[in-house]
Design a protein around this motif. Sequence first.
Motif, PDB file in Angstrom:
ATOM      1  N   LYS A  58       0.868  -1.175   0.000  1.00 56.48           N
ATOM      2  CA  LYS A  58       0.000   0.000   0.000  1.00 56.48           C
ATOM      3  C   LYS A  58       0.906   1.226   0.000  1.00 56.48           C
ATOM      4  O   LYS A  58       1.877   1.288   0.771  1.00 56.48           O
ATOM      5  CB  LYS A  58      -0.873   0.043   1.270  1.00 56.48           C
ATOM      6  N   ASP A  67      -2.758   4.554  -2.620  1.00 56.57           N
ATOM      7  CA  ASP A  67      -3.722   3.929  -1.703  1.00 56.57           C
ATOM      8  C   ASP A  67      -4.227   4.941  -0.677  1.00 56.57           C
ATOM      9  O   ASP A  67      -5.416   5.139  -0.528  1.00 56.57           O
ATOM     10  CB  ASP A  67      -3.055   2.712  -1.040  1.00 56.57           C
ATOM     11  N   SER A 105      -7.393   5.914  -2.889  1.00 54.54           N
ATOM     12  CA  SER A 105      -8.549   5.165  -2.364  1.00 54.54           C
ATOM     13  C   SER A 105      -9.066   5.730  -1.048  1.00 54.54           C
ATOM     14  O   SER A 105     -10.265   5.667  -0.790  1.00 54.54           O
ATOM     15  CB  SER A 105      -8.161   3.697  -2.128  1.00 54.54           C
TER      16      SER A 105
END
Length: 334
Positions: free
Chosen positions: A21, A54, A88
């Motif tokens: 990530k 991420d 995200s």
Amino acid sequence: MKKVRGLWVRPLRGGYREKVKVATKLPCWKVKNAKDFDRFLDEQMERLEMDHLDFYLLHSLDKKNWRKVRDLGVLEWGERAISKGQFSYMGFSFHDDTETFKKIVDAYDWSMCLIQHNYLDIKNQAGTGGLRYAAEKGIAVAIMEPLLGGNLAVPPAAVKSIWEQAPVKRSPVNWALQWLWNQPEISTVLSGMNTMKQVEENIAHASASGIGTLTSRDIDIIDRVREKYEELAVIPCTDCKYCMPCPQGVNIPRNFSLYNEGLRFNKQESSRKEYKRWKQDYDKKRFSEDIRAFQCTGCRECEDKCPQGIPVSRWMPIIHSVLGEERHFMMKPE
Ligand code: SF4
Ligand code: SF4
């Protein structure tokens, strides 16, 4: 320049990117207008050679930076960036008091936050109160400064002797990390490591960790260590800033903190260097005022405002003589 940038991302090439990530942060203090949100993100993605991140954190939020980026629409901008697939999850890193932290937590449905926390900072910055508040709201909490900039790794003799009395033998680093890993509200702990040996040691410590791993005797030992560190901080300043501003520009709590740090962590020389740096920062116009104790005229305006009753005007000449003129540290004002 291109070559240097490549070095940052080289370890993630060859299929490794998908296994990790990636997080990076918006430098909120550099933001001047709403266009800067896109400008920084685009540049970061280009440098990272990625079209998707991420986590994206609003970096180093405090009252001032938070108000600024919030009023410029950073939350709406973040929502749009998420819907465009640029990252995200949105989070923030934080440096201010618990009250400010809770207000920021309440302002948005954050995915994560990054706070300074360690066994000495339970009432400082977000503190244990802030940690629990965020966790109750379902926000993942990552921890920075678990060793307080490395200070907890090398304890002064008075603290070392308490660790040595513990029935379970652990290094000071291991104690500090276990204290964090023991808490269910903490999702992950970030600790800077300079050598492969430190990496290996921390992996070994992590392998022996877990929520509820520490016994009540272990917790007692850590409480005693905290009390000893607090005793070593001879000026009982809580950094509440009620005494500020000083008409002469002295940053009262920062001078106290620097003096206390020199004593607590046996870092007299680095406190003196930092004090010298403040003067250089002022000379180079990085600070608008000379914040050193040296500027105190003894007017005592600040003393009535201090809930701790600290004799500020008596401490300031001592702080300057110790940090600016290399005299011996004193445990109380004359
Ligand atoms: S006593 Fe010193 S530190 Fe306090 S307000 Fe006056 S000049 Fe500032
Ligand atoms: S008012 Fe007292 S305790 Fe608060 S920051 Fe100033 S000196 Fe420290």
